[in-house]
Design an enzyme around this catalytic site. Structure first.
Site, PDB file in Angstrom:
ATOM      1  N   MET A   1      80.280  12.710 -56.250  1.00 35.15           N
ATOM      2  CA  MET A   1      81.138  12.948 -55.093  1.00 35.15           C
ATOM      3  C   MET A   1      82.001  14.200 -55.262  1.00 35.15           C
ATOM      4  O   MET A   1      82.443  14.503 -56.352  1.00 35.15           O
ATOM      5  CB  MET A   1      82.039  11.741 -54.930  1.00 35.15           C
ATOM      6  CG  MET A   1      82.401  11.500 -53.512  1.00 35.15           C
ATOM      7  SD  MET A   1      83.863  10.491 -53.457  1.00 35.15           S
ATOM      8  CE  MET A   1      85.075  11.740 -53.804  1.00 35.15           C
TER       9      MET A   1
ATOM     10  N   LYS B   1      86.567  15.874 -66.889  1.00 35.67           N
ATOM     11  CA  LYS B   1      87.664  16.520 -66.182  1.00 35.67           C
ATOM     12  C   LYS B   1      88.992  15.892 -66.587  1.00 35.67           C
ATOM     13  O   LYS B   1      89.959  16.592 -66.904  1.00 35.67           O
ATOM     14  CB  LYS B   1      87.434  16.383 -64.671  1.00 35.67           C
ATOM     15  CG  LYS B   1      88.291  17.305 -63.844  1.00 35.67           C
ATOM     16  CD  LYS B   1      87.968  17.168 -62.356  1.00 35.67           C
ATOM     17  CE  LYS B   1      86.658  17.877 -62.007  1.00 35.67           C
ATOM     18  NZ  LYS B   1      86.194  17.560 -60.639  1.00 35.67           N
TER      19      LYS B   1
ATOM     20  N   ARG C   1      89.520  13.462 -57.471  1.00 36.84           N
ATOM     21  CA  ARG C   1      88.293  14.148 -57.925  1.00 36.84           C
ATOM     22  C   ARG C   1      87.544  13.248 -58.907  1.00 36.84           C
ATOM     23  O   ARG C   1      88.150  12.603 -59.756  1.00 36.84           O
ATOM     24  CB  ARG C   1      88.633  15.452 -58.642  1.00 36.84           C
ATOM     25  CG  ARG C   1      89.144  16.556 -57.758  1.00 36.84           C
ATOM     26  CD  ARG C   1      89.342  17.825 -58.593  1.00 36.84           C
ATOM     27  NE  ARG C   1      89.776  18.956 -57.790  1.00 36.84           N
ATOM     28  CZ  ARG C   1      91.046  19.266 -57.531  1.00 36.84           C
ATOM     29  NH1 ARG C   1      92.014  18.509 -58.003  1.00 36.84           N
ATOM     30  NH2 ARG C   1      91.347  20.317 -56.789  1.00 36.84           N
TER      31      ARG C   1
ATOM     32  N   HIS D   1      46.635  18.255 -68.521  1.00 40.50           N
ATOM     33  CA  HIS D   1      45.874  19.373 -69.091  1.00 40.50           C
ATOM     34  C   HIS D   1      46.488  20.704 -68.694  1.00 40.50           C
ATOM     35  O   HIS D   1      46.739  21.575 -69.529  1.00 40.50           O
ATOM     36  CB  HIS D   1      44.414  19.275 -68.620  1.00 40.50           C
ATOM     37  CG  HIS D   1      43.562  20.418 -69.095  1.00 40.50           C
ATOM     38  ND1 HIS D   1      43.290  21.514 -68.309  1.00 40.50           N
ATOM     39  CD2 HIS D   1      42.957  20.643 -70.285  1.00 40.50           C
ATOM     40  CE1 HIS D   1      42.530  22.358 -68.998  1.00 40.50           C
ATOM     41  NE2 HIS D   1      42.317  21.850 -70.198  1.00 40.50           N
TER      42      HIS D   1
ATOM     43  N   ARG E   1      86.801  23.502 -68.600  1.00 40.99           N
ATOM     44  CA  ARG E   1      85.680  22.857 -69.296  1.00 40.99           C
ATOM     45  C   ARG E   1      84.875  23.933 -70.013  1.00 40.99           C
ATOM     46  O   ARG E   1      84.967  25.120 -69.646  1.00 40.99           O
ATOM     47  CB  ARG E   1      84.786  22.100 -68.313  1.00 40.99           C
ATOM     48  CG  ARG E   1      84.231  22.992 -67.223  1.00 40.99           C
ATOM     49  CD  ARG E   1      83.375  22.197 -66.251  1.00 40.99           C
ATOM     50  NE  ARG E   1      82.991  23.028 -65.113  1.00 40.99           N
ATOM     51  CZ  ARG E   1      82.348  22.590 -64.047  1.00 40.99           C
ATOM     52  NH1 ARG E   1      82.044  21.310 -63.938  1.00 40.99           N
ATOM     53  NH2 ARG E   1      82.019  23.399 -63.070  1.00 40.99           N
TER      54      ARG E   1
ATOM     55  N   SER F   1      49.020  15.635 -90.306  1.00 42.22           N
ATOM     56  CA  SER F   1      49.709  16.233 -89.176  1.00 42.22           C
ATOM     57  C   SER F   1      49.787  15.156 -88.102  1.00 42.22           C
ATOM     58  O   SER F   1      48.756  14.624 -87.678  1.00 42.22           O
ATOM     59  CB  SER F   1      48.937  17.452 -88.680  1.00 42.22           C
ATOM     60  OG  SER F   1      49.550  17.941 -87.508  1.00 42.22           O
TER      61      SER F   1
ATOM     62  N   CYS G   1      52.251  18.055 -84.713  1.00 45.35           N
ATOM     63  CA  CYS G   1      51.671  19.086 -83.856  1.00 45.35           C
ATOM     64  C   CYS G   1      51.548  18.635 -82.415  1.00 45.35           C
ATOM     65  O   CYS G   1      50.894  19.269 -81.622  1.00 45.35           O
ATOM     66  CB  CYS G   1      50.312  19.533 -84.392  1.00 45.35           C
ATOM     67  SG  CYS G   1      49.108  18.207 -84.411  1.00 45.35           S
TER      68      CYS G   1
ATOM     69  N   TYR H   1      57.223  20.434 -91.671  1.00 52.29           N
ATOM     70  CA  TYR H   1      57.201  21.464 -90.628  1.00 52.29           C
ATOM     71  C   TYR H   1      56.959  20.833 -89.263  1.00 52.29           C
ATOM     72  O   TYR H   1      56.518  19.682 -89.176  1.00 52.29           O
ATOM     73  CB  TYR H   1      56.123  22.514 -90.917  1.00 52.29           C
ATOM     74  CG  TYR H   1      54.726  21.990 -90.732  1.00 52.29           C
ATOM     75  CD1 TYR H   1      54.104  22.035 -89.479  1.00 52.29           C
ATOM     76  CD2 TYR H   1      54.039  21.410 -91.786  1.00 52.29           C
ATOM     77  CE1 TYR H   1      52.835  21.509 -89.296  1.00 52.29           C
ATOM     78  CE2 TYR H   1      52.779  20.889 -91.618  1.00 52.29           C
ATOM     79  CZ  TYR H   1      52.185  20.932 -90.363  1.00 52.29           C
ATOM     80  OH  TYR H   1      50.942  20.403 -90.177  1.00 52.29           O
TER      81      TYR H   1
ATOM     82  N   GLY I   1      75.901  16.376 -58.089  1.00 54.46           N
ATOM     83  CA  GLY I   1      75.376  15.234 -57.349  1.00 54.46           C
ATOM     84  C   GLY I   1      76.416  14.161 -57.184  1.00 54.46           C
ATOM     85  O   GLY I   1      76.282  13.274 -56.340  1.00 54.46           O
TER      86      GLY I   1
END
Lengths: 875, 875
Positions: B103, B22, B92, B454, B335, B762, B829, B849, B101
């Site tokens: 002030m 800011k 501010r 899982h 902003r 991999s 992977c 990759y 979160g």
């Protein structure tokens, strides 16, 4: 062209990789002019070449063998396969490293019906010739074709019975008849004719030797003894000499000194009118070598002088085979003798005094693991001779034990309380709750788990005999009976365990307590003068600490504080701490635990007389401290004044999928900093109390399982804040160190950052090996077997440090750490700290000390001395 | 001396680390001549200094603040604390990275009783002055002292009710009375007097802002968004301007474009006669910014031109606050605007066309994770507004789902069979056996397990919404009901899950299917022109493979063959294989599995049109395939024609202490080579069948969990022997590769040796992270929470690759491997393959990759494009 076959005079003792041990020594003896029958050695490279093809010996090698047979013919003036002047040979295997399980020897190769008949006439000694021929068929059948020896032995016994005659009474025709029957038996068992062609006999025998490199016994032996599968075996072909030519002939084996005691006096036995195998087979009882002095004084004198020559030449105790043929002595083998721990020490010390070897050579001469024999009870050898093992597990913790069998700690303790002294504990697998029982048992037997299972590790730490992973045995816990084969052993019946071999016996076998002789001390003191690595012990209580100190430890490298909690009163408070709902409840429980820990630490500090004591903070997951069975949970719930349900819920909540990688080690201190505070109070208050008594104390606080710099700093701050406050309040001078265990791969990678905060590192190579391989120590024995069988692994990475992987991480960590903190104290406290080749590695990478279980302290001291001597040599 | 306070004209937009976002933008706007009320910024360094002391703001900083108040007085001609010409200021917070979160702002600082009275007379506007004063007390109480705003709001409502008047009807005396009551409330709640001294008001407010850096919400936000705790916040002090001076004043917020759609049109709202907080608070309904054109045409015109200036200056969409005081426009903030995925894409593309930014800048402008929104169902926003979440778990797999709750797969499938469409599966934790249910559920809810449990991994792979580890909910499986707070949801009742936030709602909330707009495609195609890393997908079946392909994947980087077994018919054969007593039985079962695997592979190959398909051989421990409950075991025993006891024994035998480190991966192939043979047959026969159809196929066979060179060679030999034989028999040209997963630390250390045998690597960074940290993925969420709370970890190493540890191992492995095999194919992977910052790392270390779950393919494509652009820049 590559050379595959060497005449004995072409080799020497340093060529054992190519000629095998036996071949290299036959060559060496030939070269120094000892009476060795002429012969040649087919190299290990030929063996590997053959095993690669797996079909037949390549032509070039066969040709080389036959050329050497020609050379032999020239030397001996005899002809192979010639009936008028036959050359007979023996064939013996000989790997680079001596190992049982390989093929036996075959003697008398070159005989067939025609040659036997003619040879018998020439020698005018049909008994000798047909005896030799009979032996050839029997050995060839057994060794080359796998027809059991007993088939022939039975046959021979029958014939003697039928005819009512002893061997020497048979006529020549009758002897020929026996050969005929032997050949029939051969045909029946093999569906082929016994090969009359001596060349066929020779080549088939050589192939059989080659193949025996890969028989099961040989593979198992190599695995157990860390011998590479890639060596191959050599084959020795040697002109026959005969110990069975009559009363003027004989054969024997002897040691230049006593292999059991080390006494400097010829030791051995022989048989008159016999071939080599008779001595070993035990059919006739051999005479002591001493009596040869009277029977054949010249031969004895010559043999005695050869022994001296050999010892001076090899500068070590020798184990020899010899044959006397018509009064002439021949040497068939020599090798450095295997010996017991006591013998090894005595021989080494004696040889220094005799000026035969230097002190450094003497230290290198004793295999460190042999010392194990000197530190544990052993079976009475006479009693053991009458016993046959019924099962075999892993030799998890050395020593021998005999006692009455019990299936759980409760029963075992009751028996103890009733005055029973000799107790054996059997468990499917042990858990920390069994510690009490393990402490009072003579020996421990488990069905599951490997060399580094809980039972094995704890038993080795205690110096208690343990056989683990004995899956041959079926346990029926409900009925308190074990079954093995068709036998049963019930609770309270005697069983005996040999922790050195893994053998299990039914019944009682008396044991003998170890004696530490004066030579042992002299030798260890000498070793210590070379040693650079310090040796500390892993000990969790004053008893172990004192044992270790007796064995020469220089402080404690690992005190596992959780082991202090497995006492019934203490575990109750500890469990209260675990199930606490609030920080206050937890704090109360910890307050009750504090005095126990403090007094334990005091005793530990006092036992070490100012040597450093490394105290590792609470390490295992909390659920290890809680009961698992419904009944026990109920009992605990009542005593904790909780409902069964809420206790069960808490226990379930603590269950983990992979506890080894779960909420344990310093992770507990992150969640419950009050545990670290309590343990710090206990350490520092104990150190202060002992200091106030005027004793010196060197506490080293070790934080386990660190993976991150901030994590280490968080806990170190708790420790130093707590400690410094207490020290200040007591207005006392007290130095202490804070360090960390390096046991997670990530810790090795950020060792420079950790070294900013840690004053010492202790490498916990057990866990580091688990995580570097992804092998759960408790589960891996199941599949590692397949890794050995399939020649993928040659040794157990938990037993012998994996230099390529784990070792590289350790080395990286050391380099990084020293960049930041040059004087950082570095040690190892995994099982590897007591294993000689790993200790050598520790010396190479620059550790300051190794720490091992009390009963391995002398072994570590010797291994460290050897490592220092080797390092000096390589500089 | 260090400077801690900066006038707005001393800063600029690049100083956000010191001035906060800011402050930096207020300075920038000031410098480019926009109408910004004068003010100054107290730096983040002042904040850190204060937090270090934790007692009070150091004197030198206080003095600097007061000096800047003096400068402000000079600029405005007003005096702080002077009743005749009072300077009022707003305070501010402003952190370097925008975060909720922190002030809130406090307006009107500088008022007290005396000043209010005098100011009220000067302005002749007591309503404005006392309204401002009242707001000051309320905000100060709330923000600085933690007295809830509602205390004051209730009070105010009561007064209005008692007097029967609205705010604007109160007399000056009545307004003063309200101030008195507010101050009484302040005293009652805080036990101190409201500070009349404006300097005290200012300093206490600044301290409160500093402290709010460490409040729980801020810490949580930083953790979730990977923002360092070491930044601190700045504080902006600015001359007040008033939107509440009458009908000619107002205040508003606006975006230069539409943040939801990206439309290039001013978007925002304002209120006449109001202060900033009124717009946000929602007490009055604001007007659309469009209407300002008519209400205050000059102001609107000026604002419109400022928007253009700002967009041209920042080259990005802006989010602004403004105030109009007596017809004059003031800018209070600007902003870069937060935006949705669609908006981000449209704005980026538009700005290219407008010539505002380059194509590369446009690609960098879109946060890859925003694309997630475009790929999953979302809640209908209107419906969502009427709902309050009842519990919050982890946002394990994105998307929103609504449906009827079921507690197990059996019930869920029955409901499905009865025609139910919207189903939600709840499990304590899922296991591979739940796959069937997970596939048909709209969403999955678990009580235990983290972001990589899982459930989470499988759900993300399927693109199914999942909330995991929602421990607020208590599950009663027996009665099929969940309890959360005091509410209950029974089986079959509606529940709704938001996988983007972790929120759980009771009841039904309609969802909308995602639309992939034309802009999306244009943007992704543009991104692909920069991308160097290829993007493959983790897909185990044709459905997933097709989804991934639709999203732009270039082959399959990981097909987990075991996922093919979790179908009822198949698992039966697979279980037969597991419990087989003999190799023959095992072979028979494998023969029955072969056709299934082969046809699956055929479909997979066909779906990829010649792009590579990496097939990983069987990986999980066998016990994962067997049932655990007694009933299920009995059922299985019957169908396998086994006794319950022997099946139970086999299951117990397979149990492991730490299955993650147990008998799994290639270790299964070592024990049972016939599994590798069967899988190779399936792969190669499928490839041949597809080739025969005239299609191209590129199979890559991947061996998991390798730790040793001989181990890799052993299995590779099985594979190539089997494959080459089949290819030869079919007399066909077929190229295939054999490689290995690098997922165990040891493999990274011997990567050079492995590269001798592997054609590709991999990196399985999930397991590699587990083992490098010693963190069990399934258990770690329990204690990692403490690591975040205590600032030890800032991000989840399973979500974002740990460059220092795991990353170092990967990098070492790459270097070693390339030394031996320069053209080795390298990919990743693990879950990290779909995470933008990890993808950036993959580009840096030279992978070929990344492979990720189908629904992350577009994200990975964009992240890879950004990584390539950044890499080019840094060259």
């Amino acid at each position: 062209m590559k050379k595959y076959v060497y005449d004995f005079n072409e080799g020497n003792k340093d060529m054992r990789n190519i000629l095998g041990g036996k071949g290299a020594n036959l060559a060496e003896m030939t070269n120094i002019g000892l009476p060795v029958p002429s012969g040649f050695t087919i190299s290990t490279e030929a063996c590997l070449e053959y095993l690669k093809n797996k079909t037949e010996i390549p032509d070039n090698i066969t040709n080389e063998i036959f050329n050497h047979i020609k050379i032999l013919e020239e030397k001996t003036g005899k002809l192979f396969g010639n009936k008028d002047n036959p050359l007979l040979v023996s064939v013996r295997s000989g790997a680079p490293i001596s190992m049982p399980g390989m093929m036996d020897s075959i003697l008398n190769i070159g005989l067939n019906d025609e040659i036997a008949e003619s040879f018998s006439k020439q020698t005018n000694n049909p008994h000798f010739v047909y005896d030799s021929y009979r032996r050839l068929i029997q050995m060839f059948s057994d060794v080359v074709k796998g027809v059991p020896k007993s088939n022939f032995e039975c046959l021979f016994e029958q014939i003697k019975k039928t005819r009512g005659k002893e061997e020497f009474e048979f006529t020549e025709e009758e002897l020929k008849g026996i050969i005929k029957l032997y050949k029939d038996e051969y045909f029946e068992s093999t569906k082929e004719q016994f090969p009359e062609n001596p060349y066929t006999q020779l080549i088939e025998t050589v192939e059989a030797v080659f193949l025996s490199w890969n028989n099961d016994r040989a593979i198992t032996y190599r695995k157990l003894n860390d011998i590479s599968n890639d060596l191959g075996t050599a084959v020795n072909v040697q002109t026959m000499v005969y110990g069975n030519l009559g009363e003027n002939s004989g054969t024997g084996v002897a040691f230049t000194r006593n292999p059991a005691t080390g006494e400097n006096k010829l030791f051995g036995e022989y048989l008159i009118n016999a071939q080599g195998e008779d001595v070993v087979a035990g059919i006739r009882t051999p005479e002591s070598i001493d009596t040869l002095k009277e029977v054949m004084p010249d031969c004895y004198k010559e043999f005695e002088s050869i022994c001296k020559i050999l010892e001076n030449h090899y500068k070590d105790m020798q184990d020899m085979e010899f044959t006397i043929q018509n009064g002439k002595l021949y040497m068939l083998q020599t090798r450095n003798a295997k010996r017991t721990g006591s013998s090894a020490i005595k021989v080494a010390l004696d040889m220094i005094n005799e000026g035969l070897i230097t002190k450094e050579e003497a230290i290198l001469r004793v295999e460190p693991n042999l010392l194990e024999q000197l530190l544990h009870p052993t079976f009475d050898q006479d009693e053991l001779n009458n016993q046959v093992p019924v099962a075999k597990g892993l030799p998890a913790s050395p020593g021998c034990a005999t006692g009455k069998l019990f299936f759980n700690v409760k029963d075992l303790k009751e028996a103890k309380d009733k005055g029973e002294k000799d107790l054996i504990l059997i468990r499917i697998e042990t858990s920390p709750e069994d510690i009490d029982g393990m402490q009072i048992a003579n020996g421990i037997l488990t069905i599951r788990g490997g060399m580094t299972s809980h039972a094995a590790v704890v038993a080795r730490g205690m110096g208690t005999c343990c056989v683990s992973g004995c899956s041959d045995i079926v346990v029926d816990e409900a009925n308190k009976v074990i079954k093995v084969n068709d036998l049963e052993v019930h609770e309270g019946e005697y069983i005996s365990l040999d922790g050195n071999t893994g053998n299990v016996y039914i019944g009682k076998i008396d044991t003998k307590e170890p004696e530490i002789s004066g030579d042992f001390k002299t030798f260890m003191d000498l070793a210590d003068t070379y040693r650079k690595l310090r040796v500390r012990a892993n000990a969790d209580n004053p008893k172990d600490a004192n044992t270790a100190r007796k064995f020469g430890s220089e402080g404690i490298g690992l005190c596992r504080t959780e082991h202090m909690f497995f006492n019934p009163e203490r575990i109750f408070e500890f469990r209260k701490m675990i199930v606490a709902d609030t920080e206050e409840q937890r704090q109360n429980a910890l307050n009750n635990i504090l005095p126990y820990q403090r007094s334990d630490f005091e005793a530990l500090f006092e036992s070490q007389e100012g040597d450093p004591v490394i105290i590792r903070y609470l390490d295992p997951p909390l659920h290890e401290f809680l009961p698992k069975k419904e009944e026990e949970i109920k009992e605990l719930a009542t005593s904790l004044n909780m409902s069964y349900e809420s206790l069960k819920e808490r226990i379930d909540d603590l269950k983990e999928f992979n506890p080894m990688m779960g909420h344990r080690g310093c992770r507990l201190d992150i969640t419950y900093p009050e545990i670290a505070v309590m343990q710090t109070k206990a350490v520092i208050e104990a150190a202060i109390n002992v200091t106030k008594k005027g004793l010196k104390v060197k506490p080293e606080i070790m934080i386990p399982l660190i993976v991150d710099e901030k994590e280490l700093k968080f806990i170190k701050d708790i420790i130093t804040n707590t400690a410094d406050k207490i020290i200040k309040e007591n207005n006392i001078e007290l130095e202490y160190m804070v360090g960390t265990m390096i046991e997670v791969p990530r810790a090795t990678l950020i060792a420079d950052k950790l070294a900013k905060h840690a004053q010492f590192f202790s490498f916990g190579t057990n866990d580091l090996t688990q995580l570097t391989y992804g092998f759960s120590r408790d589960d891996a024995s199941k599949f590692l077997k397949d890794y050995y069988d399939k020649n993928i692994f040659e040794s157990d990475p938990f037993a012998k440090i994996d230099r390529e992987g784990v070792g590289r991480l350790v080395y990286m960590a050391i380099r990084k750490a020293k960049q930041i903190r040059n004087n950082i104290e570095l040690g190892i406290c995994g099982e590897h700290g007591g294993e000689p080749s790993s200790i050598n590695f520790c010396q190479l990478i620059g550790l300051d000390y190794v720490s091992c279980s009390p009963y391995r302290v002398p072994i570590a001291r010797l291994a460290a001395a050897q490592a220092a001597i080797k390092a000096k040599k390589n500089k």
